[in-house]
Design an enzyme around this catalytic site. Structure first.
Site, PDB file in Angstrom:
ATOM      1  N   PRO A   1      36.329  48.720  32.087  1.00  0.00           N
ATOM      2  CA  PRO A   1      37.147  48.013  30.751  1.00  0.00           C
ATOM      3  C   PRO A   1      36.552  47.126  29.991  1.00  0.00           C
ATOM      4  O   PRO A   1      36.641  46.947  28.925  1.00  0.00           O
ATOM      5  CB  PRO A   1      38.647  47.345  31.623  1.00  0.00           C
TER       6      PRO A   1
ATOM      7  N   GLN B   1      40.923  45.169  40.554  1.00  0.00           N
ATOM      8  CA  GLN B   1      39.790  45.036  41.099  1.00  0.00           C
ATOM      9  C   GLN B   1      39.754  44.681  42.612  1.00  0.00           C
ATOM     10  O   GLN B   1      41.228  43.945  42.882  1.00  0.00           O
ATOM     11  CB  GLN B   1      38.740  44.479  40.517  1.00  0.00           C
TER      12      GLN B   1
ATOM     13  N   ASP C   1      37.215  32.453  37.045  1.00  0.00           N
ATOM     14  CA  ASP C   1      36.832  31.192  38.146  1.00  0.00           C
ATOM     15  C   ASP C   1      36.966  30.125  37.537  1.00  0.00           C
ATOM     16  O   ASP C   1      37.008  28.969  38.179  1.00  0.00           O
ATOM     17  CB  ASP C   1      35.228  31.667  38.563  1.00  0.00           C
TER      18      ASP C   1
ATOM     19  N   ASP D   1      33.555  35.104  28.472  1.00  0.00           N
ATOM     20  CA  ASP D   1      32.994  35.033  29.753  1.00  0.00           C
ATOM     21  C   ASP D   1      33.388  36.388  30.255  1.00  0.00           C
ATOM     22  O   ASP D   1      34.255  36.592  31.315  1.00  0.00           O
ATOM     23  CB  ASP D   1      33.788  33.789  30.306  1.00  0.00           C
ATOM     24  N   SER D   2      32.778  37.481  29.973  1.00  0.00           N
ATOM     25  CA  SER D   2      33.045  38.703  30.482  1.00  0.00           C
ATOM     26  C   SER D   2      32.346  39.033  31.761  1.00  0.00           C
ATOM     27  O   SER D   2      31.239  38.500  32.069  1.00  0.00           O
ATOM     28  CB  SER D   2      32.938  39.682  29.439  1.00  0.00           C
TER      29      SER D   2
ATOM     30  N   ASP E   1      45.153  41.140  28.753  1.00  0.00           N
ATOM     31  CA  ASP E   1      44.132  41.880  28.371  1.00  0.00           C
ATOM     32  C   ASP E   1      43.319  41.195  27.082  1.00  0.00           C
ATOM     33  O   ASP E   1      43.976  41.460  26.227  1.00  0.00           O
ATOM     34  CB  ASP E   1      44.334  43.223  27.838  1.00  0.00           C
ATOM     35  N   GLY E   2      42.117  40.595  27.355  1.00  0.00           N
ATOM     36  CA  GLY E   2      41.629  39.805  26.232  1.00  0.00           C
ATOM     37  C   GLY E   2      41.374  40.934  24.805  1.00  0.00           C
ATOM     38  O   GLY E   2      41.504  40.287  23.798  1.00  0.00           O
TER      39      GLY E   2
ATOM     40  N   GLU F   1      42.874  35.681  30.673  1.00  0.00           N
ATOM     41  CA  GLU F   1      42.333  36.479  31.844  1.00  0.00           C
ATOM     42  C   GLU F   1      43.144  37.512  32.383  1.00  0.00           C
ATOM     43  O   GLU F   1      44.462  37.308  32.451  1.00  0.00           O
ATOM     44  CB  GLU F   1      41.975  35.564  33.080  1.00  0.00           C
TER      45      GLU F   1
END
Lengths: 292, 292
Positions: free
Chosen positions: A174, A43, A98, A167-168, A149-150, A118
């Site tokens: 995705p 991203q 974060d 915490d998406s 990848d969670g 994360e």
């Protein structure tokens, strides 16, 4: 003239970020300075210093968290499941780049391990360096960063956890998989017998269908589920929902004593966050259907 | 090309209202149609049909209330004082031109008279005609419209009330007086011995200084005062505060049974609306000072 990052516009000499993720409602933030900008494998990542909310994390043009109000979301997604679990030792966070959720979890002395999965390492790096108001520049030795990848992680993880925090970001691209039953089933499998999971379940105002879907899907998989809300000023509509799934009956909030140092959550908020407005109750019971 | 009302911009063939009342944060609403536009002796009045919130009342370019979420504010400013008063018979509303507060008050059968003092008759007319979702096209015979200045009205009124609701706009221009001690003193005088007043006391996020000022001033004049919050999506920051002043100790919310038909407030919200986030408590106690 220096090139402006995409998503930033200059108007009458001032910089503005206009969130473009909604068709009919646009929120524009005046920006003092672009503190960080880069494109990761996943991203577009920026940290912008805004006039009203201080430094803020912006992913693909959408504000994720800010120095001014980031603690609200992070406190609410972390403390509620942790205080309701009688003895949380092992905690898994999916997302949360974060670092704010991990920072709140780290306030619990009995927690021994915090695995944070994360997908985008760049978000963690940028948040630690440019957003310490949220990340606390987290360096707690109990935090174990896993950049992966969670969805794949919980599918294959062998260890079990006491609390899992999802915490998406919003369910587009995705992140859609983080709202699917198959994912919740893997969370259930990855939890100890007395385990509790929580996820952010979107806006009761703008995405009541997704809120209800999360609530129903989690309710189909976990024996106990409950929804709570908080007010996050930089999220559209302000009101935000979270859904808990638990393998054991949830302790009554009257049974617990909240004693952590925080800026939003306290005993009063813990007592009241499960008290839902009538329209939210009506959505969850299927008596109100979204017209959006 | 037809002239666009001021405050409305056309971008790529679409109409937008951008609220211009804040320097560093702008909220823009996509507009389907201008339903009504006129300039009264007091302000510029529009009813705009918006994509996300349906018809909305816009005064001097600022959104006041909308079909989609107007009920939240109106329910919260009306029901809380009315349910906490043991026997409200005479109610005074200052402002409230959208008629939404009066509509909620009218749900109480024991109320015999509702005096509504609104300075701008045009707001009432436009709301009744173009915003029935909020006004309910109010025609209750107990409602007595008085088109006058609320500050002057309470200064000279001889009759006394059980409940006074101050449904004001932001403290700019003439509305500043509605936030001053002299006004609260007149409200105190215009209330029966067991009377209760409530006012909207601005955003805990963006105007914590005004919130605290209202809370302190009302506390100096009334023997009992309390602050509560609600989430109003179209107000900046979402979270909104209301302050009650009472001549008698307020009944505990556990002692009352909420039985009105509403969309936001219910027993759960009544139980929880006085439970304040930590930063709001800190502001009220003077332990946190606004940096804005």
């Amino acid at each position: 003239m220096k090139r402006l990052p995409k998503y930033i516009q200059q108007t009458q000499g001032k910089l503005w970020l206009t969130e473009d993720d909604r068709d009919n409602l646009k929120i524009s933030y005046k920006i003092k300075e672009v503190l960080f900008e880069a494109t990761s494998d996943f991203q577009h990542v920026m940290i912008l210093d805004s006039d009203d909310f201080g430094p803020m994390l912006v992913l693909d043009g959408a504000v994720q968290t800010t120095a001014e109000d980031g603690h609200i979301y992070n406190e609410m997604i972390a403390h509620v499941p942790l205080i309701l679990h009688p003895n949380p030792k092992r905690v898994l966070i999916i997302g949360g780049g974060d670092c704010g959720a991990a920072r709140e979890v780290a306030k619990y002395k009995q927690v021994e391990q915090i695995d944070m999965v994360e997908i985008d390492e760049l978000v963690v790096k940028a948040s630690k360096q440019y957003l310490p108001q949220v990340s606390g520049n987290l360096s707690d030795p109990r935090v174990n960063f896993i950049f992966a990848d969670g969805v794949a992680f919980v599918k294959s993880v062998k260890e079990k956890y006491d609390v899992i925090i999802v915490d998406s970001s919003d369910p587009v691209g995705p992140a859609v998989q983080l709202f699917e039953s198959a994912f919740y089933e893997n969370l259930h499998r990855a939890l100890h017998d007395g385990g509790i999971m929580v996820c952010q379940s979107q806006s009761p105002i703008f995405q009541p269908d997704i809120m209800k879907q999360s609530y129903d899907r989690i309710g189909n998989i976990f024996t106990h589920h409950q929804l709570y809300t908080a007010v996050v000023p930089t999220y559209p509509g302000g009101l935000w929902s979270f859904t808990i799934g638990s393998k054991q009956p949830l302790r009554s909030v009257e049974q617990v004593v909240f004693d952590k140092e925080t800026k939003y959550i306290n005993q009063a908020i813990l007592n009241s966050c499960f008290q839902l407005p009538q329209f939210v109750q009506d959505y969850l019971q299927g008596e109100l259907v979204s017209s959006r």
